[in-house]
Design an enzyme around this catalytic site. Sequence first.
Site, PDB file in Angstrom:
ATOM      1  N   GLU A 148       0.812  -1.226   0.000  1.00 37.01           N
ATOM      2  CA  GLU A 148       0.000   0.000   0.000  1.00 37.01           C
ATOM      3  C   GLU A 148       0.840   1.267   0.000  1.00 37.01           C
ATOM      4  O   GLU A 148       0.507   2.226   0.702  1.00 37.01           O
ATOM      5  CB  GLU A 148      -0.921   0.009   1.235  1.00 37.01           C
TER       6      GLU A 148
HETATM    7  C1  TNX Z   1      -4.519  -3.857   4.539  1.00 39.35           C
HETATM    8  S1  TNX Z   1      -3.029  -6.303   4.242  1.00 39.35           S
HETATM    9  C2  TNX Z   1      -3.272  -3.649   5.079  1.00 39.35           C
HETATM   10  C3  TNX Z   1      -3.150  -3.177   6.459  1.00 39.35           C
HETATM   11  C4  TNX Z   1      -4.475  -3.039   7.129  1.00 39.35           C
HETATM   12  C5  TNX Z   1      -5.383  -4.167   6.697  1.00 39.35           C
HETATM   13  C6  TNX Z   1      -6.692  -4.213   7.404  1.00 39.35           C
HETATM   14  C7  TNX Z   1      -1.883  -5.296   4.108  1.00 39.35           C
HETATM   15  C8  TNX Z   1      -0.624  -5.775   3.583  1.00 39.35           C
HETATM   16  N1  TNX Z   1      -2.110  -4.009   4.460  1.00 39.35           N
HETATM   17  O1  TNX Z   1      -2.438  -1.950   6.484  1.00 39.35           O
HETATM   18  O2  TNX Z   1      -4.271  -3.078   8.497  1.00 39.35           O
HETATM   19  O3  TNX Z   1      -5.600  -4.033   5.326  1.00 39.35           O
HETATM   20  O4  TNX Z   1      -7.382  -5.387   7.086  1.00 39.35           O
END
Ligand code: TNX
Length: 508
Positions: free
Chosen positions: A324
């Site tokens: 992300e």
């Molecule tokens: C996505 S899964 C994220 C996290 C959040 C999560 C909540 C991932 C690699 N990154 O930053 O906590 O969703 O479900």
Amino acid sequence: MRQLVDVIPLPASVRPDPAANFTLTTGVSVSAAPELADLAVHLAELLRRATGFPVPLRTNGPIRILLEGSDKNFVAGSGRNPDQERRTGAYRLDISTDGVTLRAADQEGLFAGIQTIRQLLPEPMANKGGITEISESGEQHPAATHALPGGRIDDAPRFPYRGTMLDLARHFYPLPDLKRYIDTIAQLKINHLHLHLTDDQGWRLEIPSWPKLTEVSGGAGTGVDGAGPGFLSTADYTDLVAYAKGRFVTIVPEIDMPGHVNAAQRAYTDLTTDQKPVPQRTDKTVGYSSLAANQENTYEFVEDVIREVAAITPGPYLHIGGDEAFSTPPDDYQTFMSRVLPLIGKYGKRAIGWHEMTAVELPADAIPQYWRIEATHDGIKRAAAAGHQVIMSPADHTYLDMKYVEETTLGLDWAGFLDVRRAYDWDPADRLPGVGEESLLGVEAPLWSETLRSLADVEFMAFPRLAAIAEVAWTPRAGRDWESFRARLTSFAPRWTAQGVNFNINWE
Ligand code: TNX
């Protein structure tokens, strides 16, 4: 008495012999070679708690633990090439009227076998025909009989990596809670605990050369909604790693970069792109922070962190995050990751990263971790084709922070609801075309903690779903069956009650 098959995760091969049950009596003892003393003590403690008998260690007891050379018989079939090398964690358990013999070629296998024996001890039933049989709570009825079901179990894990992740950045859980959690997951033969130690809200591992990381971002009010304080000092972390090792659990530390770094930037303004102070963030937004790919101080920081984390981590892996990074331009992501991934190898570790990192040319031993359901899978497919091992964590089957059902008060729902059956009924080798059995290092169930304020909350989300994931990761595919699992889970659940684990009672 328990059935020999009444074990989670289901063993690879179970051959009951109802004529061969073993009854534990007051003189029962455990025998093992001196180098296996820790395992013998662990088993004796479990037997003591189940029976109330003294259970000393003796040279010639009826319950024997043996470390034996690699024996092909331990490799129970799982659809893989039967000629492959023996699998770490395999064991054979023989129970007969004369006694119990547990054999394995490595200590991991003996520990796994002991977890199986633990589940074969009488379940904690309040009242069975007037006689109380309690193996987990430490209370016994004087007239209770204590028997193990006869037969042979030949067992071996399907995948070497059977993991779960806990997010300490959004909410922190203190060291005793983390140890307790390790005890609970190890019973399910989960052997990796990935700790998400840093994020926008908090920084939860002391880095001595950058002390403000935890002084500032491990302080009060650094959790979601202002929770906290909390962080692991290097001494706490070392203690935790050693504790986990004693339960054959490898700690996998994650330092998430180049996004999810607001906590680091709040501690050190120099790490921002515009050199302006950033505020404490306690909301759940993601994707707004990024390290600066074209500033040299970024790499000084990152190398110090990687070196110091690697130095206190005996396990082979260091997780670099990489997810992300919405505010890192793609070229910057390339520049950053191409410089940072080799640093992990430089300090003797193997890189794991969320699947976004497959946008970059990876070091040969790097391990992408697949998570997002709607992602294009070309990067992972390419990595698998190039020989990379992959960890499977598809959010719609393994994300323990998803609500069970709409009414679940804790958790999120962006990947849908995840009931126990959904956590169980999928196969990691079918999930991505081009990423089959041979490409998989294993399976991990992440637990993000935005909504989880205590260990009780964590346990509620993890159990029973982690038991389902444990079986997906351990049991040969052909042996798995939902109805069988459901029945075994029903008979397992009172153990959690007796242990005081806050599992979701309304899991069905
Ligand atoms: C996505 S899964 C994220 C996290 C959040 C999560 C909540 C991932 C690699 N990154 O930053 O906590 O969703 O479900």
